[in-house]
Scaffold this motif. Structure first.
Motif, PDB file in Angstrom:
ATOM      1  N   SER A 110      27.824 -46.337   5.390  1.00 25.15           N
ATOM      2  CA  SER A 110      26.532 -45.726   5.133  1.00 25.15           C
ATOM      3  C   SER A 110      25.402 -46.748   5.153  1.00 25.15           C
ATOM      4  O   SER A 110      24.247 -46.396   5.220  1.00 25.15           O
ATOM      5  CB  SER A 110      26.547 -45.015   3.775  1.00 25.15           C
ATOM      6  N   GLU A 111      25.754 -48.056   5.099  1.00 20.89           N
ATOM      7  CA  GLU A 111      24.736 -49.090   5.164  1.00 20.89           C
ATOM      8  C   GLU A 111      24.316 -49.366   6.613  1.00 20.89           C
ATOM      9  O   GLU A 111      23.302 -50.005   6.853  1.00 20.89           O
ATOM     10  CB  GLU A 111      25.274 -50.397   4.552  1.00 20.89           C
ATOM     11  N   LEU A 113      22.841 -48.896  10.303  1.00 18.14           N
ATOM     12  CA  LEU A 113      21.728 -48.146  10.853  1.00 18.14           C
ATOM     13  C   LEU A 113      22.059 -47.626  12.239  1.00 18.14           C
ATOM     14  O   LEU A 113      23.013 -48.059  12.882  1.00 18.14           O
ATOM     15  CB  LEU A 113      20.482 -49.023  10.902  1.00 18.14           C
ATOM     16  N   GLU A 157      17.978 -40.000  -0.569  1.00 19.00           N
ATOM     17  CA  GLU A 157      19.228 -39.774   0.158  1.00 19.00           C
ATOM     18  C   GLU A 157      19.211 -38.405   0.833  1.00 19.00           C
ATOM     19  O   GLU A 157      19.775 -38.228   1.913  1.00 19.00           O
ATOM     20  CB  GLU A 157      20.410 -39.883  -0.800  1.00 19.00           C
ATOM     21  N   ALA A 160      17.191 -38.740   3.902  1.00 19.54           N
ATOM     22  CA  ALA A 160      17.919 -39.480   4.943  1.00 19.54           C
ATOM     23  C   ALA A 160      18.771 -38.562   5.804  1.00 19.54           C
ATOM     24  O   ALA A 160      19.160 -38.933   6.919  1.00 19.54           O
ATOM     25  CB  ALA A 160      18.791 -40.559   4.295  1.00 19.54           C
ATOM     26  N   TYR A 167      16.875 -41.600   8.304  1.00 23.58           N
ATOM     27  CA  TYR A 167      18.036 -42.334   7.775  1.00 23.58           C
ATOM     28  C   TYR A 167      17.776 -43.831   7.807  1.00 23.58           C
ATOM     29  O   TYR A 167      18.031 -44.547   6.834  1.00 23.58           O
ATOM     30  CB  TYR A 167      19.278 -41.987   8.593  1.00 23.58           C
ATOM     31  N   ASN A 168      17.268 -44.329   8.923  1.00 18.86           N
ATOM     32  CA  ASN A 168      16.961 -45.752   9.036  1.00 18.86           C
ATOM     33  C   ASN A 168      15.885 -46.168   8.040  1.00 18.86           C
ATOM     34  O   ASN A 168      15.981 -47.225   7.410  1.00 18.86           O
ATOM     35  CB  ASN A 168      16.509 -46.077  10.457  1.00 18.86           C
ATOM     36  N   ARG A 171      17.029 -46.618   4.522  1.00 14.06           N
ATOM     37  CA  ARG A 171      17.824 -47.838   4.316  1.00 14.06           C
ATOM     38  C   ARG A 171      16.966 -49.094   4.394  1.00 14.06           C
ATOM     39  O   ARG A 171      17.503 -50.195   4.420  1.00 14.06           O
ATOM     40  CB  ARG A 171      18.927 -47.946   5.355  1.00 14.06           C
ATOM     41  N   TRP A 176      14.736 -50.619  -1.637  1.00 17.63           N
ATOM     42  CA  TRP A 176      15.783 -50.892  -2.608  1.00 17.63           C
ATOM     43  C   TRP A 176      15.505 -52.186  -3.374  1.00 17.63           C
ATOM     44  O   TRP A 176      15.859 -52.306  -4.544  1.00 17.63           O
ATOM     45  CB  TRP A 176      17.128 -50.958  -1.892  1.00 17.63           C
ATOM     46  N   ARG A 195      22.439 -57.669  -0.762  1.00 19.04           N
ATOM     47  CA  ARG A 195      22.188 -56.389  -0.100  1.00 19.04           C
ATOM     48  C   ARG A 195      21.658 -55.471  -1.186  1.00 19.04           C
ATOM     49  O   ARG A 195      22.393 -55.021  -2.070  1.00 19.04           O
ATOM     50  CB  ARG A 195      23.474 -55.847   0.512  1.00 19.04           C
ATOM     51  N   ARG A 197      20.523 -52.430  -1.538  1.00 18.14           N
ATOM     52  CA  ARG A 197      21.023 -51.073  -1.788  1.00 18.14           C
ATOM     53  C   ARG A 197      22.390 -51.129  -2.457  1.00 18.14           C
ATOM     54  O   ARG A 197      22.675 -50.372  -3.391  1.00 18.14           O
ATOM     55  CB  ARG A 197      21.099 -50.297  -0.473  1.00 18.14           C
TER      56      ARG A 197
END
Length: 373
Positions: A110-111, A113, A157, A160, A167-168, A171, A176, A195, A197
Motif C-alpha cells: 500500500s506504500e 505509488l 484513506e 485515496a 492515491y498518490n 501517500r 504524514w 517512512r 506513513r
C-alpha cells in the motif's frame, strides 16, 4: 580586411556565442525541469515546485519544447542528469532491497505509488471544469483541511480510493510527516531512514477523531425488606475521555448511554457541566493527564475550573487486533485545602478498573474542519 568584413566576422562570432549560451541555458533549464518532474512523481510536490520555478526563470518557454514533452511521456533513467540524480550504487542497492522485501512479504504494497499517474481525466465530456485542472499543490492543501487538527487520516484513506491520482497524493510524505511532527514534536528528521506513513501507523499514539470509552458493569445488593429475599442489582456506567491535538482533554463519568454523551463531547465548550477538563502529556506509549471539575456556580461564558482537587491518571496505549485502547496504570487525587496538599492513591481493583478505555471513531468530530494539519 576592410571594415565591412570585420563587422561581418564580429556578427558571426557574436551569433555563435549567443547560440552556445542559449543552448547551455536550455540544457540547464531542462535539467531543472526534469528533476521537478521526477520529484513530483515520487510525491515530493513542494520540492518539485522549486525546480519548476527555477527552470521557468531560465527558460520561460521550457514546457513548449518537444524534447521535454517526449521525456515526460517516456520516462527513463536518462532523466536523472548529472548534478541532480542520486548516487548509482545507492539507488541500485535500494531497488534490490525493495525487491527482496516485496518477495518476502515485508514491504507493505500500500506504500507503493502508481508511476506516471500525475492527474486524472474525465470519464465523459463535460461542459464545466474538471477537478484535474487543479495543480497538485492546491489538492494537497485541500487534503490538509480534510485531515484537519483531529488528524482524520481515515477520511484521507477513503479519498485515496477515488482514483490513482488521489492515491498518490494521499501517500505524499509531507502529509504524514506533518502528522508525526504534531504528535511527536521531538522526532528527529532523517528522511533517508524514516517512512512517515509507516511511522504514523505503527508507532503508538493517541487519536483525536473519536472518544475513549470505559464501560463498567458490577453487581450490588438491593434494598432488603423483611420476609423478602435480598435482591441483586446490575449497575452500568461509562467513563469517557476526549483528547485534542493541542493537549486539552475532557473527561466524564456518567450512567447515560454513549449515544447521548458523544455529542456533548464534540466541542470544547461542552453544554454538560459534569464534564471535567485538563491537560495531558505523552511520553512513548504512556499518557498522563490531570482533570479538574467544572465550577457549576460560575455564570461566565468562559469555562471556570476548580483547582482545589485534581484527578490524575496514568494510562498506557495498547494496540491489539487493530483496535486501540488505554490500559490503567495509576490513579490518584491531589486535594489542596487550608494550604495542605493531600495525595490519595486509588487502588486499581475490579470491578471498577478491570477494563481498559476502548477507542471509538466519531464521524461528526471531523465532519467540519476548523483548521489544517
Amino acid at each position: 580586411m576592410n571594415t565591412e568584413e570585420e563587422l561581418e566576422a564580429f556578427r558571426i562570432k557574436w551569433k555563435n556565442e549567443l547560440a552556445h549560451n542559449s543552448s547551455t541555458l536550455q540544457s540547464t533549464a531542462k535539467q531543472m525541469y526534469m528533476r521537478g518532474v521526477q520529484l513530483e512523481r515520487e510525491g515530493y510536490c513542494y520540492e518539485a515546485i522549486e525546480y519548476f520555478r527555477q527552470a521557468l526563470k531560465v527558460a520561460p518557454d521550457i514546457e513548449k519544447h518537444a524534447d521535454i514533452r517526449n521525456d515526460i511521456m517516456n520516462p527513463s533513467t536518462d532523466c536523472n542528469i548529472l548534478g541532480f540524480h542520486e548516487d548509482e550504487d545507492t539507488s541500485t542497492s535500494s531497488n534490490i532491497s525493495a525487491t527482496e522485501r516485496l518477495q518476502t512479504g515485508e514491504l507493505d504494497t500500500s506504500e507503493m505509488l502508481f508511476p506516471g499517474t500525475n492527474t486524472c481525466l474525465p470519464e465523459r465530456n463535460r461542459s464545466g471544469l474538471h477537478i484535474s485542472v487543479l495543480p497538485n499543490e492546491i489538492l494537497l492543501h485541500i487534503f490538509r483541511f480534510v485531515i484537519s487538527t483531529e488528524l482524520d487520516f481515515k477520511s484521507i484513506e477513503s479519498m485515496a480510493g477515488v482514483c490513482k491520482w488521489f492515491y498518490n497524493l494521499a501517500r505524499t510524505p509531507q502529509l504524514w510527516k506533518a502528522a508525526c511532527v504534531k504528535i511527536w514534536p521531538d522526532v528527529i528528521e532523517k528522511p533517508q531512514l524514516i517512512r512517515w506513513r509507516e511511522m504514523f501507523i505503527s508507532k503508538p499514539h493517541l487519536r483525536f477523531d473519536g472518544v475513549y470509552v470505559n464501560r463498567i458493569k458490577y453487581h450490588r445488593l438491593g434494598e432488603q425488606r423483611p420476609n423478602h429475599c435480598c435482591t441483586l442489582q446490575t449497575v452500568f456506567y461509562h467513563r469517557f475521555l476526549r483528547f485534542f491535538s493541542d493537549g486539552l482533554v475532557m473527561g466524564l463519568t456518567t450512567t447515560s448511554p454513549p449515544q447521548q454523551i458523544v455529542s456533548t463531547l464534540k466541542d470544547r465548550a461542552s453544554p454538560n457541566k459534569d464534564v471535567m477538563y485538563g491537560k495531558f502529556t505523552v511520553s512513548g506509549d504512556i499518557v498522563e493527564l490531570a482533570l479538574y471539575r467544572r465550577d457549576k456556580t460560575s455564570r461566565s461564558n468562559h469555562i471556570k475550573l476548580k483547582p482545589e482537587c485534581s484527578y490524575n491518571i496514568k494510562l498506557q496505549i495498547v494496540r491489539k487486533h487493530g483496535r486501540q485502547s488505554l490500559r490503567w496504570l495509576e490513579y490518584y487525587t491531589i486535594e489542596k485545602k487550608n494550604n495542605v496538599t493531600t495525595k490519595s492513591e486509588i487502588e486499581l481493583e475490579p470491578p471498577h478498573f478491570c477494563k481498559s478505555y476502548v477507542f471509538g471513531r466519531v464521524k461528526s468530530y471531523s465532519a467540519v474542519s476548523v483548521g489544517t494539519i
